[in-house]
Design an enzyme around this catalytic site. Structure first.
Site, PDB file in Angstrom:
ATOM      1  N   LYS A  69     -32.837  -0.596  -8.226  1.00 14.60           N
ATOM      2  CA  LYS A  69     -32.239  -1.761  -8.251  1.00 14.60           C
ATOM      3  C   LYS A  69     -31.489  -2.228  -6.857  1.00 14.60           C
ATOM      4  O   LYS A  69     -32.178  -1.451  -5.764  1.00 14.60           O
ATOM      5  CB  LYS A  69     -30.652  -1.667  -8.870  1.00 14.60           C
ATOM      6  CG  LYS A  69     -29.715   0.081  -7.934  1.00 14.60           C
ATOM      7  CD  LYS A  69     -28.969   0.151  -6.797  1.00 14.60           C
ATOM      8  CE  LYS A  69     -28.129   0.841  -6.097  1.00 14.60           C
ATOM      9  NZ  LYS A  69     -28.091   0.749  -4.671  1.00 14.60           N
ATOM     10  N   ASP A  79     -24.153   5.109  -9.993  1.00  9.88           N
ATOM     11  CA  ASP A  79     -25.503   3.954 -10.107  1.00  9.88           C
ATOM     12  C   ASP A  79     -25.457   4.225 -11.676  1.00  9.88           C
ATOM     13  O   ASP A  79     -26.686   3.251 -12.283  1.00  9.88           O
ATOM     14  CB  ASP A  79     -26.541   4.465  -9.193  1.00  9.88           C
ATOM     15  CG  ASP A  79     -25.611   3.586  -8.050  1.00  9.88           C
ATOM     16  OD1 ASP A  79     -24.609   3.213  -7.981  1.00  9.88           O
ATOM     17  OD2 ASP A  79     -26.271   3.430  -6.653  1.00  9.88           O
TER      18      ASP A  79
END
Ligand SMILES: C[C@](O)(CO)[C@H](O)COP(=O)(O)OP(=O)(O)OC[C@H]1O[C@@H](n2ccc(N)nc2=O)[C@H](O)[C@@H]1O
Ligand SMILES: Nc1ncnc2c1ncn2[C@@H]1O[C@H](COP(=O)(O)OP(=O)(O)OP(=O)(O)O)[C@@H](O)[C@H]1O
Length: 282
Positions: free
Chosen positions: A11, A136
């Site tokens: 990401k 995350d």
């Protein structure tokens, strides 16, 4: 024997604002997460003996601390299943790079084993489980570009532009905990609306960790300064990687090639849905 081979994508934090600190020390933030097509690969094979076996070690990480082992055990406990798994991890994403590699590996383990063991947990349930492994993990379980608040677990799916990113890793490993503990960290940014964030551009598209990270790691400051000569550039997460967006692949590859002594460089395409979810059809 059933084996699933699945991607664990990276990401980027297209913006990252830190809006406060909770009593437990964790920071509240606002971020735009974008999944990119740079991936680790994970093979999951079901076992009947209930064991969780790791085929290959991650250097510097004890097997019991490896996030894929922890994710598998967490799912065993939560479901009460007697099934086990052999886990093989082919790692491409740098550790401590701000690309969320460890968190993504954990998310792929949770989503993949849920399918392999036919447990029937929803993505929301898996994301809640995953949060205990790292801030995350939920976005990777969720599997879509997202506006995130809280510590990154309150997610709203969004559609972002899908440029070609040049991602440069300046060869240093950043401690996320140390950055969040730094007294000089900006931790009082005014919350903004999602609509305003999505309008893009300065001053909203910034990363509040950047000043502290540049001070602590001169190599990251140099890589950012260099990449900024080609396009607006930012840190992802707490670093170490920095990135810039380009409209066409040709320019992106030329810039990546020129990155030279600033570190290892990749070209990655921005996505809105995770290749993990595409592979599993979920
Ligand atoms: C900075 C981001 O990468 C943005 O996407 C993430 O919020 C970091 O997520 P992560 O690497 O999964 O972080 P965790 O493993 O959960 O936390 C590492 C350490 O960073 C600090 N930490 C992390 C996230 C957060 N919102 N506030 C914090 O203060 C905590 O001291 C924690 O012990
Ligand atoms: N399977 C794994 N892959 C990578 N790191 C792991 C794994 N299991 C445990 N770890 C530990 O987690 C730490 C953070 O790894 P990760 O790759 O997620 O960092 P990161 O990209 O900086 O993440 P973030 O953007 O979430 O801060 C590593 O330094 C390592 O000690």
């Amino acid at each position: 024997m059933t084996t699933l081979t699945l991607p664990a994508p990276a990401k980027l934090n297209r913006l990252l604002h830190i809006t406060g600190r909770r009593e437990d020390g964790y920071h509240t933030l606002q971020t735009l997460f974008q999944i990119v097509d740079l991936c680790d690969q994970l093979s999951l094979t079901a076992r009947e003996d209930g064991e969780i076996q790791l085929v290959n070690r991650v250097p510097g990480v004890a097997d019991d601390d490896n996030l894929i082992v922890r994710a598998a055990r967490l799912l065993q406990r939560a479901s009460g299943t007697r099934q086990g798994a052999t886990l093989a991890l082919d790692k491409s994403l740098p550790m401590g790079g701000g690309l969320g590699g460890g968190s993504s590996d954990a998310a792929t383990t949770l989503v993949g084993l849920n399918a392999l063991w036919q447990l029937g947990f929803s993505l929301e349930e898996l994301a809640a489980l995953g949060l205990s492994l790292g801030a995350d993990v939920p976005v990777f379980v969720h599997g879509h570009s997202a506006w995130a608040e809280g510590v990154g677990e309150q997610l709203t799916s969004v559609s972002l532009d899908t440029p070609w990113f040049v991602i440069v890793h300046p060869g240093v490993s950043v401690s996320t905990a140390a950055v969040f503990l730094d007294p000089q960290l900006t931790r009082d940014s005014r919350p903004i609306t999602m609509a305003r964030a999505l309008q893009g551009g300065a001053p909203e598209w910034r990363n509040d960790c950047e000043a502290v990270v540049k001070r602590r790691y001169p190599a990251i400051a140099e890589a950012l300064d260099w990449l900024s000569q080609h396009a607006p550039s930012r840190l992802t997460g707490t670093g170490a990687c920095v990135f810039a967006a380009f409209d066409d692949a040709q320019t992106a590859y030329a810039v990546a090639e020129a990155a030279g002594h600033h570190g290892h460089a990749w070209v990655a395409r921005g996505l809105n849905t995770s290749p993990l979810h595409d592979a599993l059809g979920c």
